[in-house]
Design an enzyme around this catalytic site. Structure first.
Site, PDB file in Angstrom:
ATOM      1  N   ARG A 117       0.955  -1.047   0.085  1.00 55.17           N
ATOM      2  CA  ARG A 117      -0.055  -0.007  -0.019  1.00 55.17           C
ATOM      3  C   ARG A 117       0.849   1.200  -0.047  1.00 55.17           C
ATOM      4  NH1 ARG A 117      -3.727  -0.676   4.873  1.00 55.17           N
ATOM      5  NH2 ARG A 117      -5.203   0.501   3.718  1.00 55.17           N
ATOM      6  N   THR A 136      -2.953   0.637  -4.262  1.00 56.33           N
ATOM      7  CA  THR A 136      -2.852  -0.343  -3.198  1.00 56.33           C
ATOM      8  C   THR A 136      -3.138  -1.575  -3.967  1.00 56.33           C
ATOM      9  OG1 THR A 136      -3.814   0.690  -1.239  1.00 56.33           O
ATOM     10  CG2 THR A 136      -4.172  -1.407  -1.229  1.00 56.33           C
ATOM     11  N   HIS A 831     -24.896  44.825   3.103  1.00 59.31           N
ATOM     12  CA  HIS A 831     -24.153  45.954   2.435  1.00 59.31           C
ATOM     13  C   HIS A 831     -24.737  45.798   0.648  1.00 59.31           C
ATOM     14  CE1 HIS A 831     -22.296  47.387   5.670  1.00 59.31           C
ATOM     15  NE2 HIS A 831     -21.887  46.099   6.012  1.00 59.31           N
TER      16      HIS A 831
END
Length: 873
Positions: A117, A136, A831
């Site tokens: 792996r 893997t 705003h």
């Protein structure tokens, strides 16, 4: 040599990522957790990888070429990464590396089957999991096959998907190395994945288990739909048993194959309730060990669970720290302030020290704990009403939490909710008098002038002590009752007009037109003032051509353009006009609530694209004409409304009341923008003083660079100035955290359980395919969508519709050039909404994922009265 190239997993811990890679370090740490079974194995270290690469003569040149390729040039990435993989896979293993691996196999058992792996140094990290990016190999047998697969794992560091993922994470390929984990193969009867927190909702108390028959590869590859179980507080609260038609099994000769599951087993649950609860308990131990929620790969052999991988869940939004173990509900400050990007520690710290209410931080954002307001009936009603008027999505998210009786119940009495001061009597309404606004602005300007004068004389620790006093004055000015009354007078008049005129005349959002060109709006004045700057520059073609060249330069090369202007005809006039604009508005910038953000005065080239758009899209005198046109439209609307009201029953009374409210809204609504201007003006003064201290620390070799102070809190910065000592590792970790936080999207509401809620629109009046939002400025407009995430990249033409994530006041100069506005974040009185109404732009805010769903250049239709956006064919 063996110790250099190979380590037993029992010799590795999670602090050895540089040697064992992310996966190897995590597995080594797991092997030390009591009660956790990890398959035996060893780690081929990154030293072995480096040794192999040292014998690949072309690798440095290939990596340098890969680093130069653009992220969007996938064909080149594919070609280069394939060439690098081939170079690594075909490299002859040095004898000392091969010997180290075969000796480790001899100790572990040469005839055994193994999983080989990959374990990269940028893998299974708290900030990036890199799940599935490298390879893997399962059920590998024999030394030759294992050595061959070790080389394949090394090469998989340069798969196309891994290269692209690293680039998106900002990770240099040349700084990442690969270890390889070789573990004894586990021939699982059932395998799967355990999330110790719900990866979708973020709920830390809920674990999710995916399970399938055979090896876990069937789930990881998407070969089968797994059984899915949800476990909360020791109970299985939900389960979905899938028809699992296939499984991956090992072959006797090595490798794996896919087999069919017998029909009578396909819909059998993979795990019993007792096994589920035991697995979740193991997950909690792993989570406690690593200190954060985990994504755990597990195998079941007989009745024993073995853990083959654990990595952090990197997509969860962090939870603010609470002072107790009770349930809490947090509201996002960023959604209210129109800045949902992460803030640096100094920015968070200064905002906390100057805010009018206590604020918490998590994930680089600010949060308000709303719990105490939500546990009383009156507080809950008032908060839901206030939030609902501004942002229905936040209200919906809150109601979703409050509908759960077991999370936050109403206190039986005010006393039960905890001690509190008696409610202050509501002050009488202020008069509709323009002198009130003028007086507030005058007091603000006097206080700012005193701050500028006094801060200049302070240095060292004295400066920080003075600033703490200045923060108190800051809050005193903002907290003045008259200041709050003036803000609320304008907002309440807006609400009254919209509510009453809808009831009396059936007209939606009538206040939008009635507030056009309202006086004393510092933010709308800022946008119009940049039109005046364009008027000064327009007659000088050499200056225009020079600014066009500046706009094409990389940001760092734009510095100093103001000094170059006098070289051109009209350049002196242009520089004077820009500098005058910066004198009044240069403290502003995108994300301005974060004091660490570069201001326009610090990077004036940010304004160049907007100035050029104004030169191209407008005629001289546009600012004055637009303001006058707004005034006239507001006056015309007022006369129309009053005339229509007088025709109704009790019409004169209705018209008189409405006239008073129109006068009131036009007196006070512009002031709504001024307190933010005051705050940001103070922030720039604070920042300039603090940067002077930072420069002294750099000159004294305490800091490596000035901007390192942005990753210290205000008290830590104070200590650094006092002691001339700084924790470099702390700064480095905070820079990494900041980068990780940038990848997270903050929800509108967050609970102490970690559940992230962003709300939903509960509407049936939106056409199919349209994007729902909040209507904040009336009217309908059709045009080309310009999806702009960086104001400095603006390139607008007349009739364009601005589509962006959020707009704080610094975006206002763009508003004069567009025909409509769409944002992902916003509310009725934020705003962007206020300025859209001021300029008469149809606007819809709170459109979820607008910048992703709307493509730049598409034609769209914005329904600013009804609150939705249509994407046109």
């Amino acid at each position: 040599m063996i110790d250099r190239y190979v380590l037993d997993l029992q010799e590795v811990d999670e602090g050895q990522v540089a040697l064992a890679g992310g996966k190897g370090a995590q597995l080594g740490g797991l092997s030390r957790v009591e009660g956790i079974r990890v398959p035996a194995g060893f780690c081929v270290t990154t030293e072995a990888f480096r040794r192999v690469l040292a014998d690949v003569p072309s690798i440095d040149e290939q990596l340098a070429e890969l680093a130069r390729v653009r992220l969007d040039d996938l064909a080149a990435i594919r070609t280069l990464s394939a060439a690098i993989r081939e170079s690594i896979e075909t490299a002859v293993l040095p004898e000392e590396v091969a010997s180290a691996v075969t000796s480790a196999l001899a100790r572990a058992g040469v005839q055994a089957a193994y999983a080989v792996r990959s374990s990269a140094t940028a893998e299974d990290l708290p900030t990036a999991s890199f799940a599935g990016q490298q390879d893997t190999y399962l059920n590998v047998t024999g030394p030759d096959a294992i050595l061959r697969h070790v080389s394949r794992c090394w090469a998989s560091l340069f798969t196309e998907r891994a290269v692209v993922y690293r680039r998106r994470q900002g990770i240099d390929h040349r700084m990442v190395h690969m270890a390889v984990v070789v573990q004894q193969m586990v021939f699982a009867e059932v395998a799967g994945i355990l999330f110790t927190a719900d990866p979708v909702t973020g709920d830390r108390r809920t674990s999710t288990v995916d399970a399938g028959f055979g090896l876990g590869e069937a789930l990881v590859s998407g070969l089968v739909n797994p059984d899915v179980f949800r476990v909360r507080d020791g109970r299985v609260v939900a389960e979905t048993v899938a028809a699992k038609q296939r499984a991956v099994r090992p072959l006797p000769t090595g490798g794996t194959h896919t087999v069919e599951i017998a029909p009578d087993q396909q819909e059998q649950p993979t795990l019993t309730e007792a096994q589920l609860l035991r697995l979740v308990e193991l997950g909690r131990r792993i989570e406690a060990h690593f200190g954060r929620p985990q994504d755990v790969e597990w195998c079941l052999v007989g009745d024993e669970f073995q853990i083959v991988q654990s990595r952090p869940i990197t997509t969860l939004f962090p939870v603010p720290a609470a002072a107790d173990d009770g349930n809490h509900v947090y509201l996002s400050v960023g959604h209210q302030q129109m800045m949902t990007d992460p803030m640096r520690p100094l920015g968070i710290s200064v905002w906390q020290l100057t805010a009018m209410a206590p604020m918490l931080q998590a994930g680089g954002r600010l949060w308000v704990d709303a719990t105490q307001r939500l546990v009383t009936a009156a507080g809950r009603t008032a908060l839901l009403d206030l939030v609902g008027r501004s942002d229905p999505l936040t209200r919906d998210a809150l109601e979703t939490v409050l509908d759960r009786d077991d999370f936050l119940s109403l206190a039986p009495s005010a006393h039960a909710a905890g001690p509190s001061a008696p409610a202050a009597p509501k002050p009488p309404p202020i008069e509709t008098d323009p002198a009130i606004v003028a007086g507030l602005i005058e007091r603000s300007q006097a206080s700012l002038a005193a701050l500028r004068r006094d801060v200049e004389t302070r240095t060292g620790p004295e400066l920080f002590e003075y600033l703490l006093t200045a923060f108190g004055e800051h809050k005193k000015i903002l907290g003045e009752p008259l200041n709050f009354q003036a803000i609320m007078a304008g907002m309440e008049a807006t609400w009254w007009l919209n509510d009453q005129l809808l009831t009396w005349l059936g007209e939606k959002n009538a206040a939008d037109t009635l507030t056009l060109s309202a006086p004393d709006n510092i933010t709308s004045e800022m946008g119009l003032a940049l039109l005046d700057v364009a008027d000064v520059i327009r007659p000088y073609p050499e200056v225009v051509a020079f600014l066009q060249s500046v706009a094409l330069l990389p940001g760092v090369d734009q510095d100093g353009f103001l000094d170059e202007l006098p070289k051109f005809a009209g350049g002196v006039e242009a520089r004077t006009a820009i500098e005058a604009y910066l004198e009044r508005y240069g403290m502003r910038c995108v994300g301005e609530i974060d004091i660490t953000r570069p201001r326009w005065s610090e990077r004036p080239a940010t304004l160049v694209p907007v100035i050029l758009d104004n030169i191209r899209n407008f005629e001289p005198g546009a600012a004055k004409r637009r303001f006058q046109q707004g005034q006239q439209a507001a006056w015309d609307k007022e006369q129309e409304v009053l005339a229509r009201l007088r025709t109704l029953p009790d019409g004169e009374q209705k018209a008189d009341e409405t006239k008073r409210m129109i006068d009131r809204v036009r007196t006070f609504i512009g002031y709504r923008e001024y307190p933010k201007y005051d705050i940001i003006s103070r922030y720039f003064i604070y920042k300039q003083a603090l940067l002077r201290e930072a420069k002294r620390l750099v000159e004294s070799n305490v800091l490596a660079e000035v901007e390192d102070v942005y990753f210290l809190t205000f008290p830590e910065f104070h200590d650094a100035v006092r002691t001339h000592e700084v924790d470099d590792q702390l700064i480095r970790h905070r820079k990494e955290d900041f980068q990780a936080y940038a990848a997270l999207t903050p929800p509108r509401v967050l609970t102490s359980d970690g559940e992230a809620l962003s709300g939903a629109y509960r509407r049936d009046d939106v056409p199919e395919g349209a994007l729902a939002g909040l209507p904040v400025s009336a009217g309908t407009v059709e045009g080309r969508a310009r999806v702009i995430l960086d104001m400095a990249q603006a390139d607008l033409a007349a009739g364009d519709i601005l589509v962006t994530a959020f707009t704080d006041p610094s975006w206002s100069p763009l508003f004069v050039a567009v025909a409509g506005l769409v944002t992902e974040v916003g509310g009725l009185m934020t705003h962007g909404a206020v300025i859209a109404r001021e300029y008469g732009l149809p606007a819809v805010v709170g459109v979820v994922d607008a910048t992703r769903l709307i493509k730049d250049g598409q034609r769209i239709r914005v329904h600013g009265t009804e609150g939705y956006v249509e994407i046109l064919p």
